[in-house]
Design an enzyme around this catalytic site. Structure first.
Site, short mmCIF file in Angstrom:
data_model
loop_
_atom_site.label_atom_id
_atom_site.label_comp_id
_atom_site.label_asym_id
_atom_site.label_seq_id
_atom_site.Cartn_x
_atom_site.Cartn_y
_atom_site.Cartn_z
CB THR A 82 7.34 -34.10 8.66
OG1 THR A 82 7.27 -35.32 9.32
CG2 THR A 82 5.85 -33.49 8.61
CE LYS A 202 6.24 -40.90 15.78
NZ LYS A 202 6.40 -42.07 15.07
NE ARG A 209 13.49 -48.42 19.86
CZ ARG A 209 13.67 -49.64 20.32
NH1 ARG A 209 13.31 -49.86 21.32
NH2 ARG A 209 14.26 -50.53 19.43
N GLY A 253 20.14 -45.04 12.78
CA GLY A 253 19.63 -44.77 11.44
C GLY A 253 18.24 -44.80 11.52
CB CYS A 256 11.55 -42.79 13.36
SG CYS A 256 10.44 -43.30 11.92
#
Ligand code: SAJ
Length: 423
Positions: A82, A202, A209, A253, A256
């Protein structure tokens, strides 16, 4: 159960192997014919510990068949990329293509599972309408589930089995059907919920983070201004049992953390100032590192070697890597930049050329190789200075100037409102 996995990348291939290893009949489909040909010849096309051996096993005993033509199955698992659009919103084109490919093969009682990370409401807003238009009532004729992948590259084979899984059904029956599929191998807890909650949970894992890393990066900037060592502050604060300040660095980086928060902010821009600011802070870090090189060297650096191109330690993945952005910012300043990374073929250059006459080495990736550097490389530098943005270097030399994100205050030459006399 016959399972068709659509998309044989970092997630799809290990997932296909895992189902086959647990005695399910699996076909693996990918639109890339070269990938299928390679897999059919017995070799995987990605790097992941333990995967080649496990793949070979299930290929040889006929439980996994790589195919270039999708076939009917009981369960279809979609694990396609995606990417993001120019405005950073979620690009669902590969998901829509996969659903289009499944529809002609679909039979009543089948289950479709989406594992790809998506913006909230994609399962009910994109997939469900496509199926209903094709004449299927979701929750009655077919089951549709979002079960996001959550594995960490490098330990996928272990995490696939032991991680907890969120199983989000469009209806409660769909969630139960999804749970039956994963119970073939998942040993972690399986939590049943609705599809939208699964999608957002998700995204929030990675946003959590990203936002926390931004806080640590902001601490670096404010500490340099206030003449305090940010890394010492983190160490002290984290002595509190309920505090866990994350690790600052040259930026965030990977495909995600640097991408997923935007799927939330573009879906609800007015409601997400904190998440947007966190992204901006993390995106500003490569430029901040380049600026710091200027400050430390009084803008005299002519040549800089950047240690690391990968987005994190001991992997070969350079997607969204801050290291490469630091290189761009330094080059814009007219500095000769060499990027050296023994894990990334393209940047695995001769380190002697990279270090020779360099004014500074910037550690941008926490590869094990950079914890200690050969003395001959250090002594070949014009100025023996290491700017370690990952705080990993363990070597020493009397002529070495060693700078971390915690000691930038020593070099900050802008006027300060606070000055502390050092003992
Ligand atoms: N980073 C910091 N400071 C930290 C932690 C990380 O600067 O304290 C940086 C890293 O250097 C790197 C980036 O953040 O540039 C991301 O690294 P990572 O190891 O935190 O995460 P990813 O992107 O490799 O994998 C994440 C994982 N998510 C979580 O831990 C919540 C993984 O479980 C997910 O499967 C993956 O995203 C994904 O596919 O979504």
């Amino acid at each position: 159960m016959k399972i068709a996995i659509i998309g044989l990348g970092y997630i799809g291939l290990p997932t296909a192997v895992m189902f086959a290893k647990h005695r399910q009949k699996v076909i693996g489909f990918d639109t890339n014919k070269e990938v299928i040909a390679r897999l059919q010849s017995g070799f995987i096309h990605i790097e992941e510990p333990g995967l080649q051996e496990a793949f070979q096993n299930v290929l040889e005993n006929g439980l996994l068949r790589p195919v270039s033509q999708l076939e009917p199955a009981d369960t279809f698992i979609i694990a396609v990329p995606t990417p993001h659009m120019e405005d950073h919103s979620c690009d669902t084109r590969y998901i829509r293509q996969a659903v289009q490919d499944v529809i002609p093969l679909l039979e009543k009682g089948n289950t479709i599972i989406l594992e790809s990370t998506v913006a909230p409401k994609t399962t009910t807003g994109v997939i469900q309408p496509m199926l209903e238009e094709a004449g299927f009532t979701v929750g009655v004729d077919v089951h549709v589930v979002h079960c996001p992948e959550r594995v960490l590259p490098g330990q996928i084979m272990m995490e696939l089995v032991h991680n907890n899984r969120i199983i989000g059904g469009v209806t409660p029956e769909c969630a139960i059907a999804g749970g039956q599929v994963y119970q073939t191998f998942v040993k972690g807890e399986m939590v049943l919920t609705d599809a939208s909650t699964a999608e957002l949970s998700k995204l929030m894992e990675n946003t959590f983070r990203d936002t926390n890393i931004a806080l640590a990066n902001e601490l670096v900037k404010l500490s340099a201004e206030l003449d305090i060592n940010a890394l010492d502050v983190i160490e002290m604060a984290n002595k509190h049992s309920r505090v866990n300040i994350h690790t600052p660095g040259p930026g965030v980086g990977g495909h995600c953390l640097a991408v997923d928060p935007y799927f939330i902010t573009t879906a609800a821009p007015e409601q997400t100032p904190l998440i947007q600011t966190a992204r901006e802070i993390n995106r500003s870090m490569p430029e901040y590192v380049a600026q710091s090189v200027d400050v430390i060297t009084n803008s005299t650096a002519k040549k800089v070697v950047i240690l690391g191109a990968a987005y994190k330690g001991n992997v070969d993945d350079i997607r969204e890597s801050p290291a490469l952005k630091i290189a761009e910012h330094l080059q814009k300043r007219g500095i000769e930049v060499h990027v050296y990374d023994p894990h990334v073929a393209y940047y695995n250059m001769n380190p002697e050329i990279a270090f020779a006459d360099a004014d500074m080495a910037v550690i941008a990736t926490e590869h094990d190789e950079f914890k200690r550097l050969p003395m001959s490389l250090l002594t070949s530098m014009a100025n023996m200075q290491i700017f370690d943005t990952k705080n990993i270097f363990e070597g020493d030399h009397e002529e070495l100037t060693y700078i971390t994100l915690g000691t930038l205050h020593r070099y900050t030459n802008r006027p300060r409102s606070f000055t502390h006399k050092k003992a």
